[in-house]
Design a protein around this motif. Structure first.
Motif, PDB file in Angstrom:
ATOM      1  N   ASP A   1       0.820  -1.201   0.000  1.00 26.48           N
ATOM      2  CA  ASP A   1       0.000   0.000   0.000  1.00 26.48           C
ATOM      3  C   ASP A   1       0.855   1.253   0.000  1.00 26.48           C
ATOM      4  O   ASP A   1       1.909   1.300   0.647  1.00 26.48           O
ATOM      5  N   GLY A   2       0.404   2.269  -0.701  1.00 29.09           N
ATOM      6  CA  GLY A   2       1.120   3.523  -0.747  1.00 29.09           C
ATOM      7  C   GLY A   2       0.173   4.697  -0.779  1.00 29.09           C
ATOM      8  O   GLY A   2      -1.049   4.536  -0.830  1.00 29.09           O
ATOM      9  N   ARG A   3       0.756   5.890  -0.754  1.00 24.68           N
ATOM     10  CA  ARG A   3      -0.029   7.120  -0.747  1.00 24.68           C
ATOM     11  C   ARG A   3       0.443   8.034  -1.873  1.00 24.68           C
ATOM     12  O   ARG A   3       1.625   8.120  -2.164  1.00 24.68           O
ATOM     13  N   VAL A   4      -0.521   8.721  -2.464  1.00 24.20           N
ATOM     14  CA  VAL A   4      -0.234   9.655  -3.546  1.00 24.20           C
ATOM     15  C   VAL A   4      -0.902  10.986  -3.228  1.00 24.20           C
ATOM     16  O   VAL A   4      -2.050  11.010  -2.758  1.00 24.20           O
ATOM     17  N   ARG A   5      -0.174  12.071  -3.491  1.00 22.79           N
ATOM     18  CA  ARG A   5      -0.716  13.412  -3.218  1.00 22.79           C
ATOM     19  C   ARG A   5      -0.221  14.372  -4.287  1.00 22.79           C
ATOM     20  O   ARG A   5       0.885  14.220  -4.809  1.00 22.79           O
ATOM     21  N   ILE A   6      -1.044  15.359  -4.620  1.00 23.39           N
ATOM     22  CA  ILE A   6      -0.652  16.416  -5.551  1.00 23.39           C
ATOM     23  C   ILE A   6      -0.855  17.758  -4.864  1.00 23.39           C
ATOM     24  O   ILE A   6      -1.955  18.043  -4.360  1.00 23.39           O
ATOM     25  N   ASP A   7       0.202  18.563  -4.823  1.00 21.72           N
ATOM     26  CA  ASP A   7       0.124  19.917  -4.268  1.00 21.72           C
ATOM     27  C   ASP A   7       0.133  20.920  -5.409  1.00 21.72           C
ATOM     28  O   ASP A   7       0.892  20.786  -6.377  1.00 21.72           O
ATOM     29  N   ARG A   8      -0.718  21.936  -5.289  1.00 22.60           N
ATOM     30  CA  ARG A   8      -0.766  23.026  -6.272  1.00 22.60           C
ATOM     31  C   ARG A   8      -0.192  24.270  -5.619  1.00 22.60           C
ATOM     32  O   ARG A   8      -0.810  24.867  -4.742  1.00 22.60           O
ATOM     33  N   GLY A   9       1.033  24.636  -6.026  1.00 19.97           N
ATOM     34  CA  GLY A   9       1.711  25.736  -5.364  1.00 19.97           C
ATOM     35  C   GLY A   9       1.907  25.391  -3.902  1.00 19.97           C
ATOM     36  O   GLY A   9       2.428  24.339  -3.544  1.00 19.97           O
ATOM     37  N   SER A  10       1.463  26.297  -3.019  1.00 18.93           N
ATOM     38  CA  SER A  10       1.572  26.056  -1.585  1.00 18.93           C
ATOM     39  C   SER A  10       0.337  25.389  -1.001  1.00 18.93           C
ATOM     40  O   SER A  10       0.261  25.167   0.207  1.00 18.93           O
ATOM     41  N   THR A  11      -0.636  25.037  -1.853  1.00 22.11           N
ATOM     42  CA  THR A  11      -1.872  24.411  -1.382  1.00 22.11           C
ATOM     43  C   THR A  11      -1.723  22.897  -1.409  1.00 22.11           C
ATOM     44  O   THR A  11      -1.524  22.298  -2.472  1.00 22.11           O
TER      45      THR A  11
END
Length: 632
Positions: free
Chosen positions: A459-469
């Motif tokens: 199992d893993g985790r994925v995240r996307i940040d937009r600028g500082s958000t």
């Protein structure tokens, strides 16, 4: 063996060529410049995408029993009856776990539907505990027609949150009074679908031409609240060109407006018959974020040559948020949705497409849902591999995958134009288990990236940040290898072939032609020959012998980066696993000069069947899904 043959339309290091151009939004590679608008010869490739993994703590993972409610059919002036669904949490194995730790909250994009949560109880359709969610309606003021809204379920302490529930209310009957269908005189059929909130008794009759009309309940189970009915009109042997009439008598509905007789008109014709890729379009867009393009490829399922001459769009409210353009020289229509200065809410419009088809003009309903700006959100379960885009499939180390969602980027769609791939593109960054991942392509609702080769299986985790958000965190499952052979998806390119036949692989013959049947009429293609060396392309074959190769880097050419597998079998005629004519591949490994792209060099065995032959590749512990190669 010779040098490996690069696939049609892919990007190579040092030369800006090869990013595939395709009207289908899923097939965007992201390393391109100057691609033509359309054209079958430019549509024979795909897109690049990513995700990643690591052990997870006992954190709730939000799940919904359903993500669509409705259509709920009601009479005009009435409030729809309450509906319910369940939310719960699961562990890595998919079993209910930590549901009591969920703290969901709800928001709705319209005032006519609201949601509330009840106390923990035993689930209705699965083992374990669930939280009931009750939807209540105030729909008395809605006009006749279909109305939709989004209820968002948020939980700051849960993975795979937030999630959306699409709620659809049908004011008045959803069953049309008249259905028009069109077929060429070749034994094919045309279909239409309608829905109801109960099981119906349907009786189909025809006035002439034989028993060409049928109606079947197309619902997965009788317990489902929404019942789907498939109407089919077929060209029968001996039916001449012309018009034929039939009826469908409908009864036993718990909604009085559904109990009626609908007329069915069948036209058998040798003229072009236009087919739209979608029956309706719904776009969800953050206010003042960016424009979204939806491209429609209008295909011909009849005879003759289809020519689309124009297209126009109109909106019922909300201003000029829709612009429509017919692409010159192609049967393609571009729809641009723009939420600039549009207040949050749901707005409806339509697109009319004019052609020389017998069923012209065609009207396509469209809807824009505008929401306030927020954090980037990856849709739960929508980090998928770029070969088949199938939810729930594990993602391979070094694989090319796509993350779908909303508000991922507010910049215009952007593809990387050089190698190695960057860790930031279009103002966004991708994180796999909190580590940056290289990006091929970024847009409002899709980001393509590569899984690190050293990702830990599980199992893993994925995240996307937009600028500082900071964006939300979703879960994905990773494995060392999960090979997929790439397919051409010719129907999406406008080719009029049955869906069951649309599994041709990206396979290149020794002379550079594509391995395809002659009857498709595709330039620079022919069947492969027994004893001929061909190259197939794929994704997700895992680690290779290339020491020191990092994700985002172009593959070396000397020495060739072979897959780290003792088994390199290829089966011709293999619908079932490990069946068909067996041969050993000459080479399975990364394609030099490319990122994350694999190729299989193999000689077509003398024992191979003829015709459209399914092919599978077997590594040590895993086998690929099949793709079709044509052999003569």
């Amino acid at each position: 063996m010779g040098r490996p043959i690069p696939p049609v339309g892919m990007v190579r290091r040092g030369r800006n060529r090869g990013v595939p151009c395709h009207p289908d939004r899923r097939l965007r590679l992201g390393l391109q410049k100057g691609c033509p608008r359309m054209g079958l010869k430019h549509n024979l490739t795909f897109f690049l995408l990513l995700s990643v993994s690591s052990p997870l703590l006992a954190v709730p993972r939000l799940r919904l029993s359903q993500t669509v409610v409705g259509p709920v059919t009601i009479a005009q002036g009435a409030n729809a009856p309450a509906r319910s669904l369940e939310i719960f949490s699961v562990d890595a194995a998919g079993a209910n776990s930590e549901t009591a730790a969920l703290r969901p909250t709800f928001t709705s994009t319209v005032p006519w539907v609201t949601a509330s949560v009840g106390a923990v109880r035993n689930c209705e359709r699965r083992e374990g505990q669930c939280l009931p969610v009750n939807l209540t309606f105030s729909t008395a003021s809605l006009q006749a027609g279909a109305h939709s809204a989004t209820v968002t379920v948020r939980d700051p302490n849960a993975l795979d949150a937030p999630q959306n529930i699409l709620v659809v209310v049908q004011v008045g009957s959803a069953i049309p009074n008249s259905i028009n269908l069109f077929v060429p005189p070749d034994g094919s059929s045309d279909t239409a679908v309608f829905t109801a909130n109960s099981q119906l008794l349907t009786v189909a009759q025809t006035q002439s031409g034989g028993n060409w009309l049928s109606v079947v309940n197309n619902t997965a189970g009788s317990f489902e609240f929404v019942q789907s009915y498939l109407v089919r009109a077929s060209h029968l042997t001996g039916m001449a060109e012309g018009s034929y009439n039939g009826t469908i008598a409908i009864s036993r509905s718990n909604f009085a407006g559904d109990n009626k007789t609908a007329t069915v008109n069948l036209r058998v014709t040798s003229q072009p018959i236009a087919r739209l890729p979608e029956t309706s379009i719904r776009v969800r867009l953050a206010q003042n974020s960016t424009r979204i393009l939806r491209r429609l490829l209008i295909s011909n399922r009849g005879r003759g040559t289809l020519t689309v001459s124009g297209a126009t769009g109109s909106t019922a409210s909300g201003g000029n948020w829709l612009t429509v353009e017919k692409v010159p020289n192609f049967n393609v229509v571009d729809l641009n949705f723009d939420a600039a200065n549009v207040a949050p809410g749901v707005y409806r419009g339509s697109v009319e497409i004019v052609s020389n088809a017998v069923n012209s003009p065609q009207t396509l309903p469209v809807e824009l849902e505008v929401v306030a700006q927020g954090a980037p959100v990856i849709t739960a379960g929508r980090v998928v591999d770029n070969a088949v885009f199938q939810e729930g499939e594990p993602l391979a180390a070094g694989g090319i995958v796509a993350a779908f969602g909303e508000e991922l980027s507010y910049a215009a769609p952007q593809g990387n134009t050089s190698l190695p791939l960057p860790a930031e593109l279009g103002g966004i960054r991708v994180f796999v288990n909190d580590q940056p991942a290289p990006i091929f392509f970024s847009s409002y609702n899709q980001v393509n990236f590569q899984v690190p080769f050293n990702v830990t299986p599980g199992d893993g985790r994925v995240r996307i940040d937009r600028g500082s958000t900071r964006g939300n965190t979703v879960t994905a499952r990773f494995v060392a290898a999960n090979p997929k052979l790439l397919r051409l998806t010719l129907r999406a390119s406008g080719l009029n072939i049955p869906e069951a036949r649309d599994y041709f692989g990206i396979a290149v013959n020794s002379d550079g032609s594509l391995s395809l049947p002659r009857d498709l009429g595709i330039p620079n293609s022919r069947p492969s020959r027994r004893g001929e060396a061909i190259v197939l392309y794929g994704l997700g074959f895992g680690a290779t012998t290339a020491a020191g190769l990092r994700e985002g880097q172009a593959s070396p050419g000397d020495p060739l980066p072979r897959v780290a597998s003792d088994t390199n079998n290829v089966y011709f005629g293999a619908l079932a696993l490990n069946s068909g004519a067996l041969t050993e591949a000459l080479y399975i490994g990364l394609t030099p000069g490319f990122v994350g792209l694999y190729q299989v060099n193999v000689v077509v065995p003398e024992e191979s069947p003829s015709g459209e032959v399914p092919v599978r590749v077997q590594l040590d512990t895993v086998s690929s899904e099949y793709a079709i190669v044509t052999v003569e």
